[in-house]
Design a protein around this motif. Sequence first.
Motif, PDB file in Angstrom:
ATOM      1  N   SER A 119      -8.768  -7.553   4.986  1.00 30.64           N
ATOM      2  CA  SER A 119      -9.587  -6.518   5.621  1.00 30.64           C
ATOM      3  C   SER A 119     -10.989  -6.561   5.050  1.00 30.64           C
ATOM      4  CB  SER A 119      -8.980  -5.145   5.359  1.00 30.64           C
ATOM      5  OG  SER A 119      -9.866  -4.134   5.810  1.00 30.64           O
ATOM      6  N   GLU A 150      -8.678  -6.998  -4.205  1.00 32.03           N
ATOM      7  CA  GLU A 150      -8.451  -5.925  -5.169  1.00 32.03           C
ATOM      8  C   GLU A 150      -7.350  -6.274  -6.183  1.00 32.03           C
ATOM      9  OE1 GLU A 150      -9.106  -5.812  -1.950  1.00 32.03           O
ATOM     10  OE2 GLU A 150      -9.628  -3.813  -1.227  1.00 32.03           O
ATOM     11  N   ARG A 189       0.786  -1.232   0.000  1.00 37.15           N
ATOM     12  CA  ARG A 189       0.000   0.000   0.000  1.00 37.15           C
ATOM     13  C   ARG A 189       0.818   1.282   0.000  1.00 37.15           C
ATOM     14  NH1 ARG A 189      -3.240   2.898   4.611  1.00 37.15           N
ATOM     15  NH2 ARG A 189      -4.091   4.614   3.410  1.00 37.15           N
ATOM     16  N   SER A 199      -7.821   5.591  -4.328  1.00 38.70           N
ATOM     17  CA  SER A 199      -8.320   4.216  -4.414  1.00 38.70           C
ATOM     18  C   SER A 199      -9.755   4.246  -4.925  1.00 38.70           C
ATOM     19  CB  SER A 199      -8.157   3.482  -3.092  1.00 38.70           C
ATOM     20  OG  SER A 199      -9.214   3.732  -2.244  1.00 38.70           O
ATOM     21  N   TYR A 216     -12.872  -3.741   5.275  1.00 36.70           N
ATOM     22  CA  TYR A 216     -13.316  -2.349   5.065  1.00 36.70           C
ATOM     23  C   TYR A 216     -12.446  -1.555   4.080  1.00 36.70           C
ATOM     24  CZ  TYR A 216      -9.812  -0.651   8.418  1.00 36.70           C
ATOM     25  OH  TYR A 216      -8.646  -0.356   9.057  1.00 36.70           O
ATOM     26  N   LYS A 217     -11.615  -2.249   3.290  1.00 39.07           N
ATOM     27  CA  LYS A 217     -10.892  -1.541   2.233  1.00 39.07           C
ATOM     28  C   LYS A 217     -11.791  -1.613   0.978  1.00 39.07           C
ATOM     29  CE  LYS A 217      -7.402  -0.956   5.095  1.00 39.07           C
ATOM     30  NZ  LYS A 217      -7.553  -1.999   6.107  1.00 39.07           N
ATOM     31  N   ALA A 244      -4.701  -7.133   3.130  1.00 39.49           N
ATOM     32  CA  ALA A 244      -5.696  -6.103   3.433  1.00 39.49           C
ATOM     33  C   ALA A 244      -6.521  -5.809   2.178  1.00 39.49           C
ATOM     34  CB  ALA A 244      -5.011  -4.840   3.936  1.00 39.49           C
ATOM     35  N   ARG A 245      -5.815  -5.767   1.028  1.00 37.18           N
ATOM     36  CA  ARG A 245      -6.467  -5.477  -0.263  1.00 37.18           C
ATOM     37  C   ARG A 245      -6.305  -6.651  -1.223  1.00 37.18           C
ATOM     38  NH1 ARG A 245      -4.237  -1.483   2.275  1.00 37.18           N
ATOM     39  NH2 ARG A 245      -5.307   0.553   2.478  1.00 37.18           N
TER      40      ARG A 245
END
Lengths: 367, 367
Positions: free
Chosen positions: A206, A184, A149, A337, A208-209, A180-181
């Motif tokens: 995660s 994505e 990130r 993002s 909430y990303k 976390a992502r």
Amino acid sequence: MRLDVTLAEAYNNAPYPLNGHGQRNVHVLKEAFETIDGDVDSDVYGSGPVIEQFQNRFAQLLGKPASVFFPSGTMAQQIALRIWSDAAGSKKVAYHPLCHLEIHEQDGLKELHHLEPILLADTTRPVLLSDVLGMPDDVACLLLELPQREIGGQLPDYAELEAISAHCRAKGIKLHLDGARLFEVTPYYGRSAEEICSLFDSVYVSVYKGLGGIAGAVLAGEYDFAEESKVWKRRHGGDLISLYPYFLSAEYYLDLRLPRMADYYEGAVELAALYNGCHPAIRTVPQVPVSNMFHVHAERPKEELEPILIEITQQTGIGFTHVLRPKTGTVCYYEVSIGDRYAELPQEKVREAFRQLGERLSSSNRQ
Amino acid sequence: MRLDVTLAEAYNNAPYPLNGHGQRNVHVLKEAFETIDGDVDSDVYGSGPVIEQFQNRFAQLLGKPASVFFPSGTMAQQIALRIWSDAAGSKKVAYHPLCHLEIHEQDGLKELHHLEPILLADTTRPVLLSDVLGMPDDVACLLLELPQREIGGQLPDYAELEAISAHCRAKGIKLHLDGARLFEVTPYYGRSAEEICSLFDSVYVSVYKGLGGIAGAVLAGEYDFAEESKVWKRRHGGDLISLYPYFLSAEYYLDLRLPRMADYYEGAVELAALYNGCHPAIRTVPQVPVSNMFHVHAERPKEELEPILIEITQQTGIGFTHVLRPKTGTVCYYEVSIGDRYAELPQEKVREAFRQLGERLSSSNRQ
């Protein structure tokens, strides 16, 4: 037009912000819980049908035998590294110098778990096999963050990742994914979350990303690893009597947004091209995004770019960012993002905003 | 009437359960958030107007300069003791043998903070001044739990508490209040929360015991203490991007239930008298409650009392408890805590249930 507003105010009041899913407000909770029956019983200290069903679903999605819901990734990842450290009998763990654990957690890993991080690679690029080959022999666990990130969401090539994984397996070094992502990056890699996770011994994602939940994290791995993580979750004070506000809303947004990850990625590629094409003083890192995110670097001091962005936002309604960070005295940057908002933007206004940005940067008399 | 149900099933299906506020289900969240505007912005990592306003309100309620909202009391209390330990340069802290930190937290205090608890008093009574006078000289902090939950919610006399506080101040020992159920003891002591807290250097209160919120805790003290606790909150993984599901609902239930604490206490006194009057094999601890809770001790093995309670619940609709715990081979016990439900019970059915309980215990041929 008011010029006495801050960049954050201009962005927050803009009708067309470029980033994210929407405001972080109570609507996020209300929308999710509108669909949930009030008679559904709370989870109780990590047990009960709703949390077990959620954890089973994530275990399946990540291709691991078990998963555990945590209030935060900070808690989940410290615990993952602690478990691998205890198992190996070594306090050494390895990660990138801009790892979340190194720069955003007030040294919890060191203060609470007394682990000793070995920093790999440098602050411009992700960890590569060559870095891993140079680690001390007694590293218990290597943490890789995909995408990285703090350097704009960069990724190693998938073949590089496979080589790192094979090396760690051969050497008995546990490999932990800071994902976390993770969802994505699935469109760029062209692999499922499960396939990517198969390279790792333990995985954090995660909620909430890109998924856009309220808060919370999932830690997945073998059954024994998950059970041990629950003991540490209790020790950390994360084994709350009720976690349902987070995981029930996470599940709602998972259903909504997991199918949109390719759209977010394509939006990021498109938007980065607009940035890179508007003026030579602006470039994105990475140049072509590999997830839904990237960084914008501007060869202008923060103080110079800020009023320009405020003015364009007020003229076009397009919000670029709520904050600029200085990189050097003459370069500033911000994170982008892509979420739900991007697809809804009026394209002519977006193009007008970037035209104005190029024009203003030219007339601001540098480059 | 079905006799093949478990005690928990009988209790959960009973139209008139004696304990608590109601089911722990999603309604608890929905009811609170019905009253909250969706446009209210989330807190962000412990900052923002809604969390600051909440924390200021609790600071005022507890008479301390500052308060911090935590996801759990487990996290808040370990951190309080760690701060006082670091300040004193001593790893020794003192508390009751049935302290939450000693028996319910998987030794987080020891495993994460390496503190060394000194156990005071015994498992039948609360900590008294005589115990405190016998502590080693280098104890950094004494934790008192008011009321002491695991022994039925017992309290020291207020004068005893004042003497302990005066001694600790004189000796430079920090005094921390485990006030999970602090509001619940204010009617018996006849003192405000603020007045009780003035005897302590730091205070934890729960928002989901008598207040009946979803989860969460407040830690209060001096400004510097609160700031230091935020650093440790980040380290523990408790500094979530959004905690509003917990503290906004806590505030809703605070408004609803803080004015009812005297009712809950009086209900407990009344109900304990019904238990103590129904049969000599039954007694409550304490005999006369000093908060909204007490324990019921029965001179019957769990296996013998269980079918009796199931049958009476099915005949009268009154639910006594969802679980019986063995104390010895011939004595079992359970916890009672009074909430909103008690005031709504049909009194004739309550009296009938206790009449049947006395009758069944007599005919069960002991005592």
